[in-house]
Design a protein around this motif. Structure first.
Motif, PDB file in Angstrom:
ATOM      1  N   TYR A  72      39.663  25.424  -6.970  1.00  0.00           N
ATOM      2  CA  TYR A  72      40.648  24.783  -7.845  1.00  0.00           C
ATOM      3  C   TYR A  72      41.619  25.816  -8.427  1.00  0.00           C
ATOM      4  CZ  TYR A  72      42.445  21.380 -11.215  1.00  0.00           C
ATOM      5  OH  TYR A  72      43.254  20.542 -11.935  1.00  0.00           O
ATOM      6  N   THR A  76      45.599  26.074  -7.782  1.00  0.00           N
ATOM      7  CA  THR A  76      46.504  26.056  -8.933  1.00  0.00           C
ATOM      8  C   THR A  76      47.493  27.213  -8.883  1.00  0.00           C
ATOM      9  OG1 THR A  76      44.854  24.936 -10.293  1.00  0.00           O
ATOM     10  CG2 THR A  76      46.589  26.083 -11.460  1.00  0.00           C
ATOM     11  N   SER A  82      50.040  21.179 -12.454  1.00  0.00           N
ATOM     12  CA  SER A  82      50.392  19.765 -12.473  1.00  0.00           C
ATOM     13  C   SER A  82      50.174  19.106 -11.113  1.00  0.00           C
ATOM     14  CB  SER A  82      51.849  19.599 -12.918  1.00  0.00           C
ATOM     15  OG  SER A  82      52.227  18.246 -12.888  1.00  0.00           O
ATOM     16  N   LEU A  83      50.685  19.731 -10.055  1.00  0.00           N
ATOM     17  CA  LEU A  83      50.520  19.172  -8.714  1.00  0.00           C
ATOM     18  C   LEU A  83      49.062  19.204  -8.285  1.00  0.00           C
ATOM     19  CD1 LEU A  83      51.763  17.898  -6.236  1.00  0.00           C
ATOM     20  CD2 LEU A  83      52.356  20.191  -5.415  1.00  0.00           C
ATOM     21  N   THR A  84      48.348  20.261  -8.625  1.00  0.00           N
ATOM     22  CA  THR A  84      46.921  20.335  -8.311  1.00  0.00           C
ATOM     23  C   THR A  84      46.174  19.181  -8.961  1.00  0.00           C
ATOM     24  OG1 THR A  84      46.967  22.745  -8.101  1.00  0.00           O
ATOM     25  CG2 THR A  84      44.831  21.744  -8.511  1.00  0.00           C
ATOM     26  N   ALA A  85      46.446  18.942 -10.229  1.00  0.00           N
ATOM     27  CA  ALA A  85      45.780  17.848 -10.944  1.00  0.00           C
ATOM     28  C   ALA A  85      46.105  16.499 -10.313  1.00  0.00           C
ATOM     29  CB  ALA A  85      46.181  17.868 -12.416  1.00  0.00           C
ATOM     30  N   ARG A  86      47.361  16.299  -9.925  1.00  0.00           N
ATOM     31  CA  ARG A  86      47.744  15.018  -9.313  1.00  0.00           C
ATOM     32  C   ARG A  86      47.092  14.827  -7.946  1.00  0.00           C
ATOM     33  NH1 ARG A  86      53.736  14.780  -8.880  1.00  0.00           N
ATOM     34  NH2 ARG A  86      53.766  16.873  -9.700  1.00  0.00           N
ATOM     35  N   LEU A  87      47.062  15.885  -7.137  1.00  0.00           N
ATOM     36  CA  LEU A  87      46.484  15.772  -5.802  1.00  0.00           C
ATOM     37  C   LEU A  87      44.976  15.552  -5.837  1.00  0.00           C
ATOM     38  CD1 LEU A  87      48.410  18.567  -3.888  1.00  0.00           C
ATOM     39  CD2 LEU A  87      48.593  16.110  -3.529  1.00  0.00           C
ATOM     40  N   ARG A  89      43.225  14.289  -8.440  1.00  0.00           N
ATOM     41  CA  ARG A  89      42.822  13.313  -9.459  1.00  0.00           C
ATOM     42  C   ARG A  89      41.675  12.436  -8.972  1.00  0.00           C
ATOM     43  NH1 ARG A  89      47.619  10.548 -10.646  1.00  0.00           N
ATOM     44  NH2 ARG A  89      48.124  12.345 -11.908  1.00  0.00           N
ATOM     45  N   GLU A  93      37.811  12.301 -10.706  1.00  0.00           N
ATOM     46  CA  GLU A  93      37.507  11.133 -11.523  1.00  0.00           C
ATOM     47  C   GLU A  93      36.043  10.761 -11.363  1.00  0.00           C
ATOM     48  OE1 GLU A  93      40.174   8.072 -10.255  1.00  0.00           O
ATOM     49  OE2 GLU A  93      41.821   8.851 -11.448  1.00  0.00           O
TER      50      GLU A  93
END
Length: 106
Positions: A72, A76, A82-87, A89, A93
């Motif tokens: 991760y 990053t 931001s893009l890492t978190a979106r991809l 997600r 979860e």
């Protein structure tokens, strides 16, 4: 994570991140060096699983946590938080069967 990242980074890019994560895990945590040597440097999750099941539960959990957090962090640094978190997600979860955490604030 492979399914989420392959369209963006390509199969070779995801495999390279995996290999680099394994290498950094072994370099930063000498007790993982034996595990690193046992796992092929390709994105062979079956080989990784077979090595992990041979470890104690504590060692397997430790290795898994270190490997995922390293992966991760590397991602990053390449594409940003931001893009890492979106991809990823959907990967991070909790599943629907998990008990939701309870809020502790008054």
């Amino acid at each position: 994570m492979d399914a989420a990242l392959t369209p963006i980074l390509g199969q070779q890019g995801v495999a390279a991140l995996y290999r680099r994560s394994l290498h950094l895990c072994a370099a930063n945590h000498p007790r993982l060096a034996g595990t690193y040597d046992s796992v092929q440097a390709s994105l062979d999750l079956t080989a990784l699983k077979s090595v992990l099941v041979e470890q104690s539960a504590a060692d397997a959990l430790f290795f898994g946590e270190v490997l995922l957090s390293t992966f991760y962090q590397l991602l990053t640094t390449l594409i940003g938080p931001s893009l890492t978190a979106r991809l990823l997600r959907g990967v991070w979860e909790p599943s629907l069967s998990d008990t939701p955490s309870q809020e502790t604030s008054p």
